[in-house]
Structures are given as structure tokens and as C-alpha cells.
Scaffold this motif. Structure first.
Motif, PDB file in Angstrom:
ATOM      1  N   GLU A   1      27.179   6.293  16.129  1.00 57.84           N
ATOM      2  CA  GLU A   1      27.184   6.287  17.692  1.00 57.84           C
ATOM      3  C   GLU A   1      26.979   4.719  18.200  1.00 57.84           C
ATOM      4  OE1 GLU A   1      27.881   8.703  19.290  1.00 57.84           O
ATOM      5  OE2 GLU A   1      27.847   7.644  21.120  1.00 57.84           O
ATOM      6  N   TYR A   2      25.554   4.117  17.556  1.00 61.41           N
ATOM      7  CA  TYR A   2      24.954   2.501  17.587  1.00 61.41           C
ATOM      8  C   TYR A   2      26.132   2.031  17.983  1.00 61.41           C
ATOM      9  CZ  TYR A   2      23.038  -1.209  17.297  1.00 61.41           C
ATOM     10  OH  TYR A   2      22.475  -2.508  17.683  1.00 61.41           O
ATOM     11  N   ALA A   3      27.591   1.974  17.153  1.00 55.03           N
ATOM     12  CA  ALA A   3      28.554   1.342  17.001  1.00 55.03           C
ATOM     13  C   ALA A   3      29.417   1.413  18.159  1.00 55.03           C
ATOM     14  CB  ALA A   3      29.370   0.959  14.731  1.00 55.03           C
ATOM     15  N   ARG A   4      29.573   2.509  18.381  1.00 51.58           N
ATOM     16  CA  ARG A   4      30.221   3.010  19.534  1.00 51.58           C
ATOM     17  C   ARG A   4      30.165   2.126  20.507  1.00 51.58           C
ATOM     18  NH1 ARG A   4      31.736   7.455  16.164  1.00 51.58           N
ATOM     19  NH2 ARG A   4      30.434   9.033  16.770  1.00 51.58           N
ATOM     20  N   THR A   5      29.054   2.985  20.677  1.00 52.09           N
ATOM     21  CA  THR A   5      28.461   2.341  22.269  1.00 52.09           C
ATOM     22  C   THR A   5      27.809   1.024  22.558  1.00 52.09           C
ATOM     23  OG1 THR A   5      26.833   4.195  21.861  1.00 52.09           O
ATOM     24  CG2 THR A   5      25.953   2.835  23.435  1.00 52.09           C
ATOM     25  N   ARG A   6      27.720  -0.260  21.792  1.00 52.36           N
ATOM     26  CA  ARG A   6      27.723  -1.360  21.690  1.00 52.36           C
ATOM     27  C   ARG A   6      29.298  -1.626  21.488  1.00 52.36           C
ATOM     28  NH1 ARG A   6      23.867  -5.788  18.825  1.00 52.36           N
ATOM     29  NH2 ARG A   6      24.655  -6.327  20.848  1.00 52.36           N
ATOM     30  N   LEU A   7      30.175  -1.079  20.399  1.00 54.39           N
ATOM     31  CA  LEU A   7      31.535  -1.628  21.130  1.00 54.39           C
ATOM     32  C   LEU A   7      31.883  -1.680  22.714  1.00 54.39           C
ATOM     33  CD1 LEU A   7      33.180  -0.915  18.112  1.00 54.39           C
ATOM     34  CD2 LEU A   7      33.733  -2.776  18.877  1.00 54.39           C
ATOM     35  N   MET A   8      31.556  -0.178  22.632  1.00 58.62           N
ATOM     36  CA  MET A   8      32.152   0.155  25.083  1.00 58.62           C
ATOM     37  C   MET A   8      30.595  -0.861  25.560  1.00 58.62           C
ATOM     38  SD  MET A   8      32.195   3.566  25.033  1.00 58.62           S
ATOM     39  CE  MET A   8      32.770   4.417  23.890  1.00 58.62           C
ATOM     40  N   GLU A   9      30.088  -1.675  25.335  1.00 61.38           N
ATOM     41  CA  GLU A   9      29.726  -2.387  26.394  1.00 61.38           C
ATOM     42  C   GLU A   9      29.453  -3.334  26.012  1.00 61.38           C
ATOM     43  OE1 GLU A   9      24.849  -1.035  25.477  1.00 61.38           O
ATOM     44  OE2 GLU A   9      25.242  -2.681  24.720  1.00 61.38           O
ATOM     45  N   ALA A  10      30.426  -3.729  24.669  1.00 57.45           N
ATOM     46  CA  ALA A  10      30.952  -5.519  24.530  1.00 57.45           C
ATOM     47  C   ALA A  10      32.360  -5.144  25.180  1.00 57.45           C
ATOM     48  CB  ALA A  10      30.853  -5.744  23.067  1.00 57.45           C
TER      49      ALA A  10
END
Ligand SMILES: Cc1ncc(COP(=O)(O)O)c(C=O)c1O
Length: 448
Positions: free
Chosen positions: A342-351
């Protein structure tokens, strides 16, 4: 020639020259191919893999989502080493099989009985044959674009294209392999993903003919979006009303909850196919489910409806590696890994927002996929890439690989329990610089 220079320079290139002489395409699985040649693995440790040129990369591919604890987990290595000394396969039963069968059945109340096989392909094939034997019907239904392995029936319409897929209210059954019998195509009914109304209307046209509806709840090739509750309920209800079985392909998705991704939903299947991670790094497949359905394989019955065997099925190496692996992947480990994803998906969306490019992230459980599309694609047709999107994705994948990050070739990532936020943060940094390249490419694509 450029290629000759590369071939002289790299040990992997030299190996590939040998490989090309003895294997079509120089390999036994197309997945490992890269241009101009594959890279050969030297060793894997935890979530890192080093190739024979000495380059180390973070492994988000994990042998196509099959290594839940990464490479060479010490507890798995130790248990397998002990078993290796005692023998690898016998024409006798082993206790290792019972131990593992008990463990997997204890994870899901719907697993009355289980049988082991050697691959996900074989698990799906066995589910389909069990469903046919149980119902006495030949046809199956499956979702357009979904990958279920190589069985003739299960692979239908896995690679349909705009030129051959037909109307979305009546998707055409398209062969993957040249020479697929026309009868196989006629025995497969193709339904669209997450479209309950259209799917049920199609199924209704084959109401007395279908042995089962086969569905992956988070289908990777369809776009890696979770099946909606409505879609799953509709398929379940349809199978109850029409005497067909509901079969889940959890070859990849079993990782998503302690008892499989099916625990996300209100309804349960009749049969579940598993594979990949449950082999603890060794070849495996399994099918589990309702006792009366599984009993079509029961050799003690008066009439065996589906005789079922396999020379290496339930060999003690796979059983030992699988049990140790899955015991380590307990409730707490599943939750922890999902939180990291979930952390990875959220940070990817931010990027993506930061880079301001038309891209998006899909996924669920401990997996994610990056698409070169502005909106998450709802189904296979929406996920289908334009040539420009394919070019952009390949640029991103090469950038990731050249900067120490290995992904599945759809730009999907699967996490392993040995990963931490540190590896995700590295992924995000490399993605961000890759998105910068995409932005430049987009400007070029627009100006052409
Ligand atoms: C969802 C799904 N089902 C079945 C299979 C086939 O498994 P195997 O490659 O072990 O035959 C795969 C493999 O990628 C898969 O992703």
C-alpha cells in the motif's frame, strides 16, 4: 556490428550464443528474454539478485510472483537440505505431503480436500477436468485476457487483439497457439471482466452447457484491478442457478490474504487453483475445495470420474519447501506485506502526480502495476496498450533495469517479505527519474 561488440563484451552474451544453438530462442521460457540477449543469474539473496556480470538488482519480479520470502530464505534452505539428503522423490507416499496438505487446508474453511500437482497450468487443467467430471459438461467460461497457463481451453482469448476480439457483448474465442483445435475454441465462452450484466447475458446463452466459470480475482494481464464484489456475486449466483462450478485461479493471488484473495469477497468458490509461492521456490500447483467435487479424483470410489496422477506431484522437496514457506507467511506476515505494498502504491501515485505524466497504478494485496494510461483500465480492452504506450513502458522498464530494479515485463511488481521501505524508496527514486524520461518522450511523440 553493435550486437557483435556486445556479444564479445559480456559473459551473458557468450552464454546466449551457446543457448541459441540448443533451444528455440535460446531458452525454455520466453519470460527471461531481453534484448540483445538475456542476462544470466549468478545468485539471489533475500530481495537482491546478482547477475554473472556482477550487477546487483532489487528483485520485484520474484520469479513471476513465486518467491514470497525472496531468494534462499535460510529456514527453507535448511529444511530442503535435510530432505535432499533423504531423497527427492519416491514411489511411496511421504508424510511431508500430509503435513503440507493439513497446513493449506487449515488456511481456508472451504478447502475440505486438496491435491498437489507440478505447475499452475496443471492446477488449472485439473480444476477444469474436475469440473467437467463433476457436472458431465464440456464447456467452460473464462475472462477475456486472463492468463491461466498453457492448457488449450484455459488460454483462449488470453492475447486477443482489437482486430480479432469482436463485440464486447460477445467476445470472440481467439486461439493463442496456432493449430488449436476449433473444438477447443467452441468449448470456451469468453466474458468481459468486471461487467456483471454483460457477463451474465453471455453465460445465459450457454446455461446448460457450462461445467465451470473460471476467474482470477486480481488478474494481472487484464490490468491488475480487483474483481468487483458485484461481478463476483453475479458469477457465484449464476453458477448456483445453473448447475455449474465456480473456480478461482489463485495461482498468484493466494498471497493477498491468509486464506487467499477470495477472503475479500462474500462468496466462496467450489474449487481453487494455487501455485507459484506455495512451492517455496520449487515447481508446484495445487487444487483444493469442496469434498464432493474433489472426490471425482478419488481412486477409492466405485467409479473414478477423473483419474489423476503425476510422477513428481507432491514430491517431498516441494512439500517441505512449501510448508516451511507458508508457515512463515502467517497472518501477521500477510498483513505486513500488504501494508508495504500500500505504501508502494501510494508513493507511486504521488510520483506520477509529481512527474505530471499520463500514467496510473493498479494492484491489490502485495502487488502493483504501472500503466502508461491516465486512468486505471477497467478491463482487458482498456488495458490493451497502444504502440506509443508500449514504447513508453519499454523505456521505463529499461531505465529501471539499468538502475538496479527488476520488474515483471508489464511493469508489475510483487513484494517479498524480506523487503522494507528502504527498497520501496529506491524504487520510487528510480521511477521518478524514469518518469522524467517518459515526459521527454511524450513531448517527442506529440511533435511527430
Ligand atoms: C494467474 C495464473 N494462473 C496460472 C498460471 C500458470 O502457472 P505456471 O506457470 O506455474 O504453469 C500463471 C502463471 O503465470 C498465472 O499467473
Amino acid at each position: 556490428m553493435q550486437q557483435d561488440i556486445l556479444i564479445e563484451q559480456s559473459s551473458s552474451a557468450a552464454l546466449y550464443q551457446r543457448a541459441l544453438k540448443v533451444m528455440p530462442g535460446g531458452c525454455s521460457r520466453n519470460t527471461v528474454l531481453r534484448k540483445p540477449h538475456p542476462l544470466y543469474a549468478q545468485r539471489g539473496e533475500g530481495c537482491y539478485v546478482t547477475d554473472i556480470e556482477g550487477v546487483r538488482r532489487i528483485d520485484f519480479a520474484n520469479n513471476m510472483a513465486s518467491l514470497i520470502h525472496g531468494h534462499a530464505h535460510p529456514e527453507v534452505v535448511s529444511a530442503v537440505t535435510e530432505q535432499l539428503k533423504k531423497g527427492t522423490a519416491f514411489t511411496l507416499a511421504t508424510e511431508a505431503e500430509i503435513d503440507y496438505a493439513e497446513h493449506l487446508c487449515s488456511r481456508n474453511a472451504g478447502f475440505d480436500k486438496i491435491r498437489f500437482v507440478n505447475s499452475g497450468t496443471e492446477a488449472i487443467m485439473s480444476c477444469v477436468k474436475a469440473a467437467r467430471a463433476y457436472t458431465g459438461r464440456a464447456k467452460i467460461a473464462k475472462v477475456e485476457g486472463a492468463y491461466h497457463g498453457l492448457y488449450d481451453y484455459a488460454e483462449v482469448s488470453q492475447t486477443s487483439k482489437p482486430t480479432d476480439w469482436g463485440d464486447e457483448s460477445k467476445p470472440v474465442s481467439v486461439a493463442v497457439a496456432h493449430g488449436t483445435p476449433a473444438s477447443a475454441l467452441m468449448d470456451v465462452v469468453v466474458i468481459p471482466f468486471n461487467d456483471a450484466e454483460r457477463a451474465v447475458a453471455i453465460l445465459d446463452q450457454h446455461a446448460d452447457e457450462l461445467a465451470c466459470v473460471l476467474v482470477d480475482l486480481l488478474p494481472h494481464r487484464v490490468g491488475l484491478l480487483p474483481a468487483s464484489q458485484e461481478f463476483v456475486n453475479a458469477l457465484h449466483q449464476w453458477t448456483r442457478d445453473n448447475g455449474a462450478l465456480l473456480v478461482y485461479d489463485e495461482v498468484i493471488t493466494f498471497r493477498s490474504r491468509y486464506g487467499g484473495a477470495q477472503r475479500w469477497y462474500d462468496v466462496s468458490p467450489d474449487l481453487t487453483a494455487m501455485g507459484k509461492m506455495i512451492g517455496g521456490g520449487f515447481p508446484v500447483g495445487a487444487l483444493a475445495g469442496r469434498a464432493d467435487v474433489m472426490d471425482v479424483m478419488n481412486p477409492l470410489a466405485d467409479k473414478v470420474l477423473f483419474p489423476h496422477s503425476g510422477t513428481f506431484s507432491a514430491n517431498p522437496i516441494t512439500m517441505t519447501a512449501g510448508r516451511v514457506t507458508m508457515e512463515l507467511f502467517d497472518e501477521a506476515a500477510v498483513l505486513k506485506l500488504n501494508r508495504l505494498a500500500e505504501y508502494a502504491r501510494t508513493r507511486l501515485m504521488e510520483a506520477i502526480r509529481l512527474a505530471d505524466i499520463p500514467a496510473c497504478v493498479t494492484g491489490g494485496g502485495s502487488m502493483f502495476r504501472v500503466h502508461m494510461k491516465p486512468e486505471p483500465p477497467a478491463n482487458y480492452r482498456a488495458a490493451f496498450q497502444t504502440p506509443e504506450e508500449t514504447t513508453r513502458l519499454n523505456v521505463l522498464l529499461d531505465h529501471l533495469f539499468d538502475n538496479g530494479v527488476m520488474m515483471i515485463n508489464t511493469c508489475s511488481g510483487t513484494l517479498s517479505t524480506v523487503m522494507t521501505e528502504k527498497e520501496i524508496d529506491i524504487l520510487i527514486d528510480v521511477m521518478l527519474s524514469g518518469f522524467g524520461k517518459i515526459k521527454k518522450l511524450l513531448a517527442k511523440q506529440k511533435s511527430v
